[in-house]
Design a protein around this motif. Sequence first.
Motif, PDB file in Angstrom:
ATOM      1  N   TRP A  51       0.823  -1.203   0.000  1.00 10.32           N
ATOM      2  CA  TRP A  51       0.000   0.000   0.000  1.00 10.32           C
ATOM      3  C   TRP A  51       0.863   1.262   0.000  1.00 10.32           C
ATOM      4  N   GLN A  52       1.876   1.323   0.866  1.00 10.43           N
ATOM      5  CA  GLN A  52       2.696   2.521   0.959  1.00 10.43           C
ATOM      6  C   GLN A  52       3.476   2.769  -0.329  1.00 10.43           C
ATOM      7  N   PHE A  53       4.014   1.707  -0.911  1.00 10.72           N
ATOM      8  CA  PHE A  53       4.759   1.865  -2.159  1.00 10.72           C
ATOM      9  C   PHE A  53       3.832   2.311  -3.289  1.00 10.72           C
ATOM     10  N   ALA A  54       2.670   1.675  -3.377  1.00 11.60           N
ATOM     11  CA  ALA A  54       1.725   2.019  -4.436  1.00 11.60           C
ATOM     12  C   ALA A  54       1.206   3.442  -4.286  1.00 11.60           C
ATOM     13  N   LEU A  55       0.917   3.843  -3.052  1.00  9.66           N
ATOM     14  CA  LEU A  55       0.376   5.186  -2.821  1.00  9.66           C
ATOM     15  C   LEU A  55       1.349   6.262  -3.282  1.00  9.66           C
ATOM     16  N   ILE A  56       2.634   6.056  -2.999  1.00 10.00           N
ATOM     17  CA  ILE A  56       3.645   7.022  -3.431  1.00 10.00           C
ATOM     18  C   ILE A  56       3.590   7.214  -4.942  1.00 10.00           C
ATOM     19  N   LEU A  57       3.487   6.109  -5.660  1.00  8.96           N
ATOM     20  CA  LEU A  57       3.461   6.190  -7.121  1.00  8.96           C
ATOM     21  C   LEU A  57       2.134   6.731  -7.646  1.00  8.96           C
ATOM     22  N   ILE A 208      10.959  -6.567   0.667  1.00 12.90           N
ATOM     23  CA  ILE A 208      11.612  -7.025  -0.555  1.00 12.90           C
ATOM     24  C   ILE A 208      10.563  -7.432  -1.585  1.00 12.90           C
ATOM     25  N   VAL A 209       9.667  -8.306  -1.159  1.00 13.92           N
ATOM     26  CA  VAL A 209       8.718  -8.925  -2.082  1.00 13.92           C
ATOM     27  C   VAL A 209       7.613  -7.956  -2.495  1.00 13.92           C
ATOM     28  N   ALA A 210       7.018  -7.269  -1.500  1.00 14.44           N
ATOM     29  CA  ALA A 210       5.864  -6.419  -1.797  1.00 14.44           C
ATOM     30  C   ALA A 210       6.175  -5.295  -2.793  1.00 14.44           C
ATOM     31  N   PRO A 211       7.254  -4.486  -2.582  1.00 13.55           N
ATOM     32  CA  PRO A 211       7.535  -3.435  -3.571  1.00 13.55           C
ATOM     33  C   PRO A 211       7.890  -3.995  -4.942  1.00 13.55           C
ATOM     34  N   ALA A 212       8.623  -5.130  -4.960  1.00 13.29           N
ATOM     35  CA  ALA A 212       8.993  -5.715  -6.250  1.00 13.29           C
ATOM     36  C   ALA A 212       7.750  -6.160  -7.011  1.00 13.29           C
ATOM     37  N   LEU A 213       6.858  -6.870  -6.313  1.00  6.99           N
ATOM     38  CA  LEU A 213       5.618  -7.300  -6.970  1.00  6.99           C
ATOM     39  C   LEU A 213       4.736  -6.108  -7.322  1.00  6.99           C
ATOM     40  N   GLY A 339      11.567  -0.258  -7.658  1.00  3.75           N
ATOM     41  CA  GLY A 339      11.076  -1.333  -6.815  1.00  3.75           C
ATOM     42  C   GLY A 339      12.148  -2.374  -6.536  1.00  3.75           C
ATOM     43  N   ILE A 340      12.979  -2.689  -7.553  1.00 10.56           N
ATOM     44  CA  ILE A 340      14.049  -3.674  -7.370  1.00 10.56           C
ATOM     45  C   ILE A 340      15.097  -3.158  -6.391  1.00 10.56           C
TER      46      ILE A 340
END
Length: 497
Positions: A51-57, A208-213, A339-340
């Motif tokens: 959620w946090q990674f997606a919201l930023i984008l 690791i996994v959540a932002p990459a996915l 993300g990587i």
Amino acid sequence: MALPTTQQHTRSLNETSELITRNETGGELLKKARRLLYLSHFFAQFSEAAWQFALILFLAAFTNYQSLFLISTYGVTSGLSIFLLGAKAGRFVDGSNRLFAATFFIWTENLSVVTATILCYLLLHHLDTAIAEQTFSTVTPWSVFLLVGIHFWGSVASILDAGFLVAIERDWVVIMSQEVGPKGSPQTQKWLSETNVMMKQIDLSCRIVAPALAGLVLGAFDDSSSQQQTGGSDLASAALVVGAVNIAALMVEYSCTYRIYHLIPKLAERTHRAAVPESEFTNKNCRRIGLPSALIIYMKQDVAWAGLGLSLLYLNALTFGGLMTGYLAWRGMRLETVGIWRGISAAVGLCGTFVFHFSVNRTTLINTGMWSILYQFCCISVSFSSLFVKDYLTSTSLLIGGVCCSRIGLWVFDISVTQLMQQYIPAGIRGQVGGTQQSLNAFFQLLSFALALLFPNPKEFHIYVSAGYCAAGIAVVFFAGGIYARQGALLMADECT
């Protein structure tokens, strides 16, 4: 009349057998409860990281990746909310039934995120419509309303997430550890270390996994490379995917938490704040100058300087958080690459959990905290040196390399401070002190976003780097002077409790 000797012997054997059976059963129940704790923590952290990674984008896409303003305003809003209400959430934890408090946080936090994702969908769909109609008028009353709603519900979710972490990490885990021995015993400390390390490994694995996915999913939806420069408005559908992930997490977290509570009877016992008189920690002089009682209680704790050192690191923008993610996107780095790198940074930090386990088995917890914060500062120095390098590739390499390597020191220090607080904070105020720690963390993170509001141009990212470097240096001083220099007194106080 006395029982015959053979009957006495038989009765003694039966009682011993029953005691062993109860202990074995209790041990099995604790193992099952800990597995459920890990499962719940995985779903909670995975959904939160995604959620946090997606919201930023999502917010960056609305500005066509040309400004950090919306990312900064969201950071300020959520940080200010936690700063103002973190201690109150902690008091709620101290004064409520443990199951009620935990399930309240689970339901309200996840539903708040779902609401925010729906608003993100509407916002990005509005952007798509505006561009399709070639009006290019993206800032309308409707879009402002949606942005306000995203900030509000996102901030509510942040407060509730902080409250849930306080309840589980600072209270439930400590109570569960007492199933293996009394507080402060070697068995209890070992169990705490193992549990803290595993929970941090789960946390970092999710980072690791959540932002990459999420980066792959968002990259599949993103259309920012098209000639129309839509700013990634096709991300709207991806917002619904994030909402679905949080609904699934809600179900798993609630089920696991409910079962843990009924597996560990001690969780039903409650030492309320009233059992630890507030007058024991406060005085009239502190109240006279207007300091909040929660902060006064916090500063009276033996490990307060360790917590302050940890909170200062939240001023550091040299992480793959919102500001640095937005900065790298501005410099032209693809979303998948961001993300990587964010995943690689978390992978390096994951190594820190193994380093903590190695270190704490060979030296004291305080020594572990001391070397880790020094190592963190040295790595931040490498990133700081990137400010004085003109070559683009070299500067970026120093920046990202220093950030990635610093994760080892950061997470070793984080686990060290967490366990110090678990061991030294009295039962009746664990929630309040933990909530105050969350407030202080949010306060210093708030300062970093305040800098971004004052200097929203990504070209001024060097200002955040300098601020983070100074904060890490002060954190070293706080821990060295307030904890390391007086570790003998702390160890003696621990033996007396």
